[in-house]
Design a protein around this motif. Structure first.
Motif, PDB file in Angstrom:
ATOM      1  N   LEU A  49       0.628  -1.605   0.127  1.00  0.00           N
ATOM      2  CA  LEU A  49      -0.262  -0.111  -0.104  1.00  0.00           C
ATOM      3  C   LEU A  49       0.903   0.995   0.287  1.00  0.00           C
ATOM      4  CD1 LEU A  49      -2.969   1.182  -0.017  1.00  0.00           C
ATOM      5  CD2 LEU A  49      -2.932   0.512   2.867  1.00  0.00           C
ATOM      6  N   MET A  50       2.172   1.422   0.501  1.00  0.00           N
ATOM      7  CA  MET A  50       3.346   3.009   1.274  1.00  0.00           C
ATOM      8  C   MET A  50       3.219   2.843  -0.611  1.00  0.00           C
ATOM      9  SD  MET A  50       6.068   2.961   2.023  1.00  0.00           S
ATOM     10  CE  MET A  50       6.841   2.077   0.428  1.00  0.00           C
ATOM     11  N   TYR A  51       4.031   1.567  -1.311  1.00  0.00           N
ATOM     12  CA  TYR A  51       4.499   1.811  -2.434  1.00  0.00           C
ATOM     13  C   TYR A  51       3.607   2.160  -3.860  1.00  0.00           C
ATOM     14  CZ  TYR A  51       8.897  -0.929  -1.116  1.00  0.00           C
ATOM     15  OH  TYR A  51      10.227  -0.563  -0.115  1.00  0.00           O
ATOM     16  N   GLU A  52       2.872   1.741  -3.790  1.00  0.00           N
ATOM     17  CA  GLU A  52       1.496   2.210  -4.038  1.00  0.00           C
ATOM     18  C   GLU A  52       0.835   3.389  -4.433  1.00  0.00           C
ATOM     19  OE1 GLU A  52      -2.332  -1.188  -3.940  1.00  0.00           O
ATOM     20  OE2 GLU A  52      -0.784  -1.886  -5.610  1.00  0.00           O
ATOM     21  N   THR A  53       0.655   3.855  -2.905  1.00  0.00           N
ATOM     22  CA  THR A  53       0.380   4.717  -2.601  1.00  0.00           C
ATOM     23  C   THR A  53       1.742   6.635  -3.455  1.00  0.00           C
ATOM     24  OG1 THR A  53      -0.968   4.920  -0.730  1.00  0.00           O
ATOM     25  CG2 THR A  53      -0.338   7.037  -0.556  1.00  0.00           C
ATOM     26  N   ASN A  54       3.089   6.412  -2.649  1.00  0.00           N
ATOM     27  CA  ASN A  54       4.179   6.692  -3.159  1.00  0.00           C
ATOM     28  C   ASN A  54       4.299   7.041  -4.927  1.00  0.00           C
ATOM     29  OD1 ASN A  54       4.577   7.211  -0.856  1.00  0.00           O
ATOM     30  ND2 ASN A  54       6.471   5.740  -0.831  1.00  0.00           N
ATOM     31  N   GLN A  55       3.248   6.370  -5.269  1.00  0.00           N
ATOM     32  CA  GLN A  55       3.462   6.484  -6.888  1.00  0.00           C
ATOM     33  C   GLN A  55       1.836   7.459  -7.190  1.00  0.00           C
ATOM     34  OE1 GLN A  55       2.829   2.872  -9.392  1.00  0.00           O
ATOM     35  NE2 GLN A  55       4.924   1.825  -7.741  1.00  0.00           N
ATOM     36  N   ARG A  56       1.350   7.844  -6.288  1.00  0.00           N
ATOM     37  CA  ARG A  56       0.407   9.297  -6.710  1.00  0.00           C
ATOM     38  C   ARG A  56       0.664  10.149  -7.063  1.00  0.00           C
ATOM     39  NH1 ARG A  56      -4.326   8.598  -2.733  1.00  0.00           N
ATOM     40  NH2 ARG A  56      -5.442  10.111  -4.998  1.00  0.00           N
ATOM     41  N   GLN A  57       0.520  10.331  -8.033  1.00  0.00           N
ATOM     42  CA  GLN A  57       1.022  12.337  -8.196  1.00  0.00           C
ATOM     43  C   GLN A  57       0.730  13.283  -8.031  1.00  0.00           C
ATOM     44  OE1 GLN A  57       0.592  12.724 -12.318  1.00  0.00           O
ATOM     45  NE2 GLN A  57       2.530  11.232 -13.325  1.00  0.00           N
ATOM     46  N   GLY A  58      -0.983  12.586  -7.618  1.00  0.00           N
ATOM     47  CA  GLY A  58      -1.171  14.138  -6.652  1.00  0.00           C
ATOM     48  C   GLY A  58      -1.163  15.474  -7.385  1.00  0.00           C
ATOM     49  N   PRO A 103     -10.497  18.542  -4.706  1.00  0.00           N
ATOM     50  CA  PRO A 103      -9.213  18.363  -4.667  1.00  0.00           C
ATOM     51  C   PRO A 103      -8.570  19.364  -4.870  1.00  0.00           C
ATOM     52  CG  PRO A 103      -9.838  17.115  -6.522  1.00  0.00           C
ATOM     53  CD  PRO A 103     -11.057  17.654  -5.761  1.00  0.00           C
ATOM     54  N   LYS A 104      -7.031  19.343  -4.236  1.00  0.00           N
ATOM     55  CA  LYS A 104      -6.346  20.576  -4.533  1.00  0.00           C
ATOM     56  C   LYS A 104      -4.944  19.539  -4.724  1.00  0.00           C
ATOM     57  CE  LYS A 104      -8.412  23.882  -5.193  1.00  0.00           C
ATOM     58  NZ  LYS A 104      -8.107  25.315  -6.266  1.00  0.00           N
ATOM     59  N   PRO A 105      -4.064  19.554  -5.226  1.00  0.00           N
ATOM     60  CA  PRO A 105      -2.938  19.628  -5.129  1.00  0.00           C
ATOM     61  C   PRO A 105      -2.154  19.278  -3.823  1.00  0.00           C
ATOM     62  CG  PRO A 105      -2.599  21.142  -6.919  1.00  0.00           C
ATOM     63  CD  PRO A 105      -3.676  21.401  -6.138  1.00  0.00           C
ATOM     64  N   ARG A 106      -1.160  17.594  -3.927  1.00  0.00           N
ATOM     65  CA  ARG A 106      -1.001  17.499  -2.754  1.00  0.00           C
ATOM     66  C   ARG A 106      -0.064  15.989  -2.540  1.00  0.00           C
ATOM     67  NH1 ARG A 106      -4.486  12.873   0.933  1.00  0.00           N
ATOM     68  NH2 ARG A 106      -3.037  12.541   1.698  1.00  0.00           N
ATOM     69  N   ASP A 107       0.950  15.901  -1.654  1.00  0.00           N
ATOM     70  CA  ASP A 107       1.534  14.824  -1.327  1.00  0.00           C
ATOM     71  C   ASP A 107       0.939  14.032  -0.442  1.00  0.00           C
ATOM     72  OD1 ASP A 107       3.639  13.625  -1.970  1.00  0.00           O
ATOM     73  OD2 ASP A 107       5.188  14.268  -0.037  1.00  0.00           O
ATOM     74  N   TYR A 108       1.016  12.384  -1.451  1.00  0.00           N
ATOM     75  CA  TYR A 108       0.408  11.176  -0.872  1.00  0.00           C
ATOM     76  C   TYR A 108       1.863  10.662  -0.048  1.00  0.00           C
ATOM     77  CZ  TYR A 108      -4.201  12.377  -2.465  1.00  0.00           C
ATOM     78  OH  TYR A 108      -5.256  12.606  -3.221  1.00  0.00           O
ATOM     79  N   SER A 109       2.829  10.723  -0.561  1.00  0.00           N
ATOM     80  CA  SER A 109       4.004   9.665  -0.425  1.00  0.00           C
ATOM     81  C   SER A 109       3.731   9.713   1.186  1.00  0.00           C
ATOM     82  CB  SER A 109       4.986  10.263  -0.914  1.00  0.00           C
ATOM     83  OG  SER A 109       5.600  11.671  -0.645  1.00  0.00           O
TER      84      SER A 109
END
Length: 243
Positions: A49-58, A103-109
């Motif tokens: 889940l962490m690796y997949e979430t960190n791939q989100r551009q946001g 939604p607004k730009p954000r960092d999901y990592s």
């Protein structure tokens, strides 16, 4: 006390060893203790889940009512018109207005502890070996960058053009039964070190990923159906202890 999501694995497992012609030439014995001897589905799930979430551009972004074009004047007076109360044209109740709570730009990592990620990777490898989804190849021995040759090796190992499931419904009377479609099994090829020849020969093959053993993680190991290791890669993984 062990968690209900953690399974203790003991004993040894025999991993088949194949040559480039797809013939089994022996086996390699792997002790479960070499990879920690435990499999935690929860920890592996959290790592994936962490690796997949960190791939989100946001980079998603919507315009709020203060950012859309339009007058800020109230459309008509509050009372006496018989209409519902209305504000400006920018309200989210009207077409072309702003988006409410969009939604607004954000960092999901985010990051899990390094030791937890190392343990999750070893659990993923042990799970593949236990489920008989791993095999060992002597050495690819490619003299040059040959995608066709690599595809032939994988086909000899029964990893390409595998028959798919048979049709659920039987053919109607007078119709020719449909042949099951062939498919390619997704797989991860592990080498003991960075091998540009193997990587470039396999990078255009559908569902094939090539990584050195030092770059393995739980996400890359669990995602494909099969794990293909060279003997050097298996020894490198065995030697890599969780710190």
């Amino acid at each position: 006390m062990a968690s209900e999501h953690t399974e203790t694995v003991t004993g040894t497992f025999s991993v088949p060893v194949f040559n480039l012609q797809g013939q089994e030439v022996g086996t390699v014995t792997v002790d479960a203790a070499d990879f920690g001897g435990k499999i935690s589905t929860r920890l592996m799930h959290e790592a994936v889940l962490m690796y997949e979430t960190n791939q989100r551009q946001g980079t998603h972004s919507t315009l709020r009512r203060g950012e859309v074009a339009g007058s800020t004047k109230k459309l008509f007076r509050q009372k006496g018109t018989g209409n519902a109360r209305a504000g400006t044209r920018r309200t989210n109740k009207r077409r072309g207005g702003g988006t409410a709570k969009g939604p607004k730009p954000r960092d999901y990592s985010y990051a899990l502890p390094k030791q937890a990620l190392r343990i999750a990777t070893r659990m993923a490898i042990l799970a593949k070996i236990r489920d008989k989804a791993a095999l060992v190849v002597d050495d690819f021995g490619l003299t040059g960058i040959k995608t066709k040759e690599m595809a032939g090796i994988l086909k000899a190992l029964n990893l390409r053009d595998v028959p798919g499931p048979a049709p659920v419904e039987p053919p109607a009377e007078g119709q020719t039964p449909k042949k099951p479609k062939k498919k390619h099994l997704s797989l991860l090829i592990g080498t003991d070190k960075l091998d540009p020849t193997v990587y470039k020969s396999a990078r255009n093959l559908d569902g094939v990923r090539v990584l050195p053993a030092s770059d393995f993680n739980a996400y890359e190991v669990l995602r494909p159906k099969r794990l293909v290791l060279t003997k050097g890669a298996l020894e490198a993984l065995r030697a890599k202890k969780a710190e």
